[in-house]
Design a protein around this motif. Sequence first.
Motif: not given
Length: 466
Positions: A102-126
């Motif tokens: 019941g909190d009036d403050r909005p909580e945006p839930l836009l799509p997206g997210g890691p893992p990241f991918v480096s230039s040499d194709g390594v998937r990783f998390e920070i």
Amino acid sequence: MKVLDTVHTRLTWAGPVDLPLHGEADVQAACGIMHVHGRRYGQPTRLALDYATLVAEELLDQGVLAAKIARIRGNPLDSVSTSVAQAALLVISQYLAAATAGDDRPEPLLPGGPPFVSSDGVRFEIESLDPFVWQCFWSVLCAEPIAVRDGWQSFLHRFATATCPLPGKLVDLVGELPFACLREVAAHTGMSIVRVLSRSPTGIPAYRLTPLPGTATLPAASATAPLAGITVLEVTRRLQGPLAGHLLTLLGAKVIRIEPPGGDLLRGAPPISGDCSARFLAVNRGKQVLRIDLNTAQGRSEVLELAAGADVFLHNWAPGKAEQRALDAGDLARVSPGIVYAWASGWGQEFGADPPLGTDYLVQAHSGLAARTPSLMTVVDIFGGLVCAHGVLDALLHKALTGEGSRVDSSLLSAAVRLSSGPLGTSSPEVPICTDLTELAADPRFAAALVREGCVFPCSPWEFST
């Protein structure tokens, strides 16, 4: 009835939920898992892992242990039941509480997210929980300050929202650099970085029990709940440890939660229900709270005095913190012979004394889980809490039988390894898919499985009978 006679068990798909649920896909669809997991993708998405089923099986095993402990203490419980739907509702309990606060403050839930991918194709998390570290990491990479600022809030809140829409400039920037370079920058700035492995580490049990000196008897049963009369002293934060304590609370234990002066900072995390964070209440309601400064000699003495009357001591401190505070297993066993001492860590012994931050998404990456079925739901945190509670119950049963105390070591990694070995499902649901948790909370077909206490929470997932 002998105390170790078979406990009769019953595991169903729907339990008290009045819907025709006939499989994992149906449960994920109806009970909100597809909705929450799918936030990062912009649409409800099946979690490939049969996660709700694995959680339900874990809950049933815990119920059996709790019933056996109750029998030894004079409460002749004969059977326990749960359902995959109740397990799923437990999994989404924080998201459900937030949606119904019941909190009036909005909580945006836009799509997206890691893992990241480096230039040499390594998937990783920070990972960092410190905004200064976040800023330093991206500044060294020459990221635009506005993108760094905008990315931080989304990154920090992904634990709560299950989505993480980062500015494209940040994603593109790390994609232009090799992983070795990114790892060097992370080491220089204090950012934790872990590559996504394709295989899970081996030889890691769900938890380890180690004998502790001294003996004591558990108190006699004082009510119908299986752990009624048992006292747990909990010093935890975030999700894994508090959830373990919450499960013990639901089983009837008296859980005394130690928080720092001023209280746990997460009490103020929006959305707010009444005067407290809805997400915090999802795993901490029903606990007695004491505020003690553990960094002082007086605070340590107060904790040891409390531990002398407790059956379980539960914490999830960083490696070395228990020894630094002189509150390690040996310290507690000296004042409370026969105590069950439980440490719910991030990595266990995987990285030695100086591991990366032990958080859900880094552990998903290292365990191979992110390679099989990545999720911004806190699937490892939740299962880590379950595994810890299972270890505590196993140790309590041993204490009930022998009087001997134990140290229980579990970790997010040990939980993730178990999840990584679970089956992947491909079936599609045959029931309507939940797309709004507030509608789920108001649906009369869920009424028997939910309770409203300011916001909506799942009821206890177990039913015991004599």
